[in-house]
Motif scaffolding. Structure first.
Motif, PDB file in Angstrom:
ATOM      1  N   ILE A  55       0.854  -1.202   0.000  1.00  0.00           N
ATOM      2  CA  ILE A  55       0.000   0.000   0.000  1.00  0.00           C
ATOM      3  C   ILE A  55       0.881   1.240   0.000  1.00  0.00           C
ATOM      4  O   ILE A  55       1.907   1.279   0.682  1.00  0.00           O
ATOM      5  N   SER A  56       0.487   2.236  -0.791  1.00  0.00           N
ATOM      6  CA  SER A  56       1.315   3.438  -0.901  1.00  0.00           C
ATOM      7  C   SER A  56       0.467   4.630  -1.327  1.00  0.00           C
ATOM      8  O   SER A  56      -0.529   4.489  -2.038  1.00  0.00           O
ATOM      9  N   SER A  57       0.901   5.803  -0.887  1.00  0.00           N
ATOM     10  CA  SER A  57       0.326   7.053  -1.384  1.00  0.00           C
ATOM     11  C   SER A  57       0.843   7.301  -2.795  1.00  0.00           C
ATOM     12  O   SER A  57       1.981   6.931  -3.135  1.00  0.00           O
ATOM     13  N   LEU A  58       0.041   7.929  -3.634  1.00  0.00           N
ATOM     14  CA  LEU A  58       0.493   8.302  -4.974  1.00  0.00           C
ATOM     15  C   LEU A  58       1.669   9.269  -4.917  1.00  0.00           C
ATOM     16  O   LEU A  58       2.451   9.360  -5.870  1.00  0.00           O
ATOM     17  N   PHE A  98       1.786  11.996 -10.151  1.00  0.00           N
ATOM     18  CA  PHE A  98       1.446  10.696 -10.738  1.00  0.00           C
ATOM     19  C   PHE A  98       0.446  10.893 -11.873  1.00  0.00           C
ATOM     20  O   PHE A  98       0.567  10.277 -12.936  1.00  0.00           O
ATOM     21  N   TYR A  99      -0.534  11.759 -11.656  1.00  0.00           N
ATOM     22  CA  TYR A  99      -1.554  12.063 -12.664  1.00  0.00           C
ATOM     23  C   TYR A  99      -0.890  12.622 -13.929  1.00  0.00           C
ATOM     24  O   TYR A  99      -1.187  12.189 -15.046  1.00  0.00           O
ATOM     25  N   LYS A 101     -12.240   9.079 -12.862  1.00  0.00           N
ATOM     26  CA  LYS A 101     -12.624   8.759 -14.242  1.00  0.00           C
ATOM     27  C   LYS A 101     -11.426   8.904 -15.177  1.00  0.00           C
ATOM     28  O   LYS A 101     -11.201   8.061 -16.068  1.00  0.00           O
ATOM     29  N   ASP A 102     -10.648   9.970 -14.984  1.00  0.00           N
ATOM     30  CA  ASP A 102      -9.464  10.196 -15.832  1.00  0.00           C
ATOM     31  C   ASP A 102      -8.455   9.062 -15.677  1.00  0.00           C
ATOM     32  O   ASP A 102      -7.908   8.560 -16.661  1.00  0.00           O
ATOM     33  N   PHE A 103      -8.188   8.673 -14.430  1.00  0.00           N
ATOM     34  CA  PHE A 103      -7.248   7.573 -14.188  1.00  0.00           C
ATOM     35  C   PHE A 103      -7.754   6.288 -14.847  1.00  0.00           C
ATOM     36  O   PHE A 103      -7.000   5.562 -15.495  1.00  0.00           O
ATOM     37  N   ASP A 104      -9.027   5.993 -14.660  1.00  0.00           N
ATOM     38  CA  ASP A 104      -9.624   4.769 -15.203  1.00  0.00           C
ATOM     39  C   ASP A 104      -9.472   4.723 -16.725  1.00  0.00           C
ATOM     40  O   ASP A 104      -9.044   3.706 -17.301  1.00  0.00           O
TER      41      ASP A 104
END
Length: 595
Positions: A93-96, A129-130, A164-167
């Protein structure tokens, strides 16, 4: 959820018992039951004495990433990671903010839980990340299996946009969905639990055997039993107006008793209050609808009179595009149809208006009482930064609440919670509350780390908790407060507290900006700019920056100023300054609690 007797292996008595139980289960209980029933029969039926099947170890590995602004996504990520581990899954588990994007090449199963902030923006910790995932540097991800849980608020136009953008981007890069993305509104518990249940089932079906732990959703010993779904009713000990006579504002200092609540919180956390709608507004709405207030309706699996549902359960003060679109099915009013077709028109209309306006302006509607309540969502809880240290006040929690009051369309409006606190809540009354953890707004681990606290208006609240905590612990490190409001005489919130902490050394320096006291408006960002050399020197010494307050104006202006100061004082290009700020965020040296 109901079982049918036809083609069912259960007899009628068993079906009746199951139908009584299933609707009452919470999302977490359904997850547990799903895992429990998928276990080998030998672990369920202890009476049958037969050799247990050989259990092959699960080799499935899952990476859980979260992007969180206020802690909701992180809380869910930690909870679901724990549940996966209890089911024998190897979990990371990690933060972005700390996950290296290139490591996506090494990940096979990815669960992403991410919120959307403001008008479609990623949380601060997810920005890099984004940007990477949407850049030319993003790798092909044909090997990746993923699923996205998106958190958002449907009252905003770009609901769950980040998720939604990530998906969509993962799919474009060739990745395969484990289960479809789920979009959650502010009341997300059950919907999120259903998403995780589907993910868990899919992952465990891919392994040789589905093991489960009967303790995966048991609360840790000593944890509070109170939550958003089961709030603690806290007695109001104090409710005073912090603003002086003649102020344009009304800011309430609230002290609540948390005796016997077993709450545990830290400076930076918030208290959620579950508010009710103003009874006068509810009565006016029911009159305009021409409904009987005692008509029974079903709301969230509960039957109650319409008036109770509208006052205690349902949101009637915010107009979102999804709500207006659903309402359009119950009217042929041409002006209402035109309103929805024009993006700027519906936004202009919705700003500051509520459901009563729509009913009065566009009647008649063809709905009945049940159809109306089916359109409405649950009243969201209101979060307020805690303004006290639990170490200093173990049986109390203090809040700073600014009254929202304005006039639109010839009618005076009040904030649902702030209006109630300011006008109706009396000492001795009780408020339904719960603790909302915010691990992204925390004092530094090392006491000698300098801190710069920037806030305007009620954004001062967490800093009172910070300094009260540091005073209690005897910390006298470098602490700089930059505070802004309208007038020195009437709006210097908690003035005597700051003066006391300045005198004792708990607070080392303070700058104030009162915007309406001079012809030229002075804001907190001007105080940063006026002390640019000191500000940058503190950053060089490892200082942590905190910003709390309004996102659209104050926080945005402060952010631009910080970039400019770093650029000028550090002799950096705009790109280098942006990279420097991103590095501060990754190191948790630039933390924001903005709304």
């Amino acid at each position: 959820m109901k079982l049918q007797v036809i083609n069912s292996p259960f007899n009628e008595e068993q079906v009746k018992l199951l139908n009584e139980l299933l609707p009452k289960l919470t999302g977490e209980q359904r997850i547990w039951l799903n895992g429990y029933l998928s276990a080998p029969l030998a672990t369920i039926d202890a009476i049958v004495e037969e050799e247990k099947p050989t259990v092959k170890p699960i080799t499935k590995t899952v990476t859980v990433l979260y992007g969180s602004q206020t802690g909701n996504s992180q809380g869910l990520a930690e909870k679901y990671a724990s549940a996966l581990k209890d089911n024998g899954v190897d979990v990371t588990i990690s933060s972005l903010a700390t996950f290296k994007p290139n490591n996506l090449k090494k990940v096979t199963n990815l669960l992403l839980i991410v919120s959307t902030h403001g008008e479609g923006d990623p949380p601060d910790q997810a920005i890099q990340f984004y940007e990477f995932l949407h850049s030319k540097r993003a790798p092909k991800l044909e090997h990746l299996h993923y699923s996205v849980l998106a958190l958002g608020d449907s009252s905003y136009e770009f609901f769950c946009k980040t998720g939604k953008d990530f998906d969509e981007q993962f799919a474009k890069l060739g990745a395969t969905r484990i289960v479809p993305r789920t979009d959650c509104d502010v009341d997300y518990d059950d919907v999120a639990a259903q998403w995780f249940s589907a993910v868990l089932q899919e992952l465990l079906q891919q392994t040789d055997i589905a093991t489960t732990s009967t303790t995966q959703n048991q609360p840790a010993q000593g944890d509070t039993t109170y939550s958003r779904k089961n709030p603690f009713y806290a007695e109001v000990l104090e409710n005073i107006n912090l603003n002086g006579r003649g102020s344009n504002k009304e800011t309430r200092h609230i002290e609540l008793s948390i005796e016997d609540a077993n709450f545990h919180f830290e400076p930076g956390d918030s208290i959620g209050i579950q508010p009710e709608n103003d009874e006068k507004l509810v009565d006016a709405l029911i009159t305009a609808l021409q409904f009987d207030p005692q008509t029974e309706v079903n709301v969230f699996e509960e039957t109650l009179p319409l008036k109770n549902a509208l006052q205690k359960k349902l949101e009637i003060t915010v107009l979102s595009k999804p709500l207006l679109q659903k309402m359009g099915a119950f009217t042929v009013h041409q002006e209402f149809t035109k309103l929805l077709e024009d993006t700027s028109a519906w936004k202009d209309y919705a700003k500051g208006r509520d459901l009563l306006d729509v009913v009065e302006d566009f009647a008649p509607f063809t709905w009945d009482a049940q159809q109306l309540v089916n359109l409405l969502r649950k009243i969201p809880a209101r979060l307020y930064s805690i303004a006290s240290s639990q170490k200093a006040n173990s049986e109390e929690v203090h809040l700073t609440i600014g009254k929202v009051s304005y006039e639109t369309n010839g009618r005076q409006r009040l904030g649902v919670c702030s209006g109630s606190v300011a006008e109706r809540v009396q000492i001795g009354d009780s408020l339904p509350i719960y603790v909302h953890k915010n691990p992204n707004f925390r004092l530094p681990e090392h006491e000698d780390t300098p801190i710069i606290m920037i806030g305007a208006g009620t954004g001062i609240a967490p800093y009172r908790a910070f300094l009260e905590e540091r005073e209690e612990l005897g910390i006298e490190g470098k602490a700089w407060l930059i505070f802004g409001d309208q007038h020195f005489v009437t709006d210097f919130l908690y003035q005597t507290d700051w003066q006391r902490w300045l005198a004792s050394g708990t607070l080392s320096q303070m700058h104030v900006a009162f915007s309406r006291d001079t012809d030229k408006k002075i804001y907190v960002q001007h105080k940063i700019e006026g002390n640019a050399a000191d500000f940058y020197e503190w950053l060089e010494q490892g200082a942590v920056i905190y910003v709390c307050g309004d996102k659209k104006s104050m926080a945005a202006d402060v952010d631009a100023t910080i970039h400019r100061v770093i650029e000028q004082q550090g002799q950096k290009t705009p790109e280098e300054a942006k990279a420097f700020v991103n590095e501060l965020k990754q190191q948790k040296r630039y933390q924001r609690d903005v709304y």
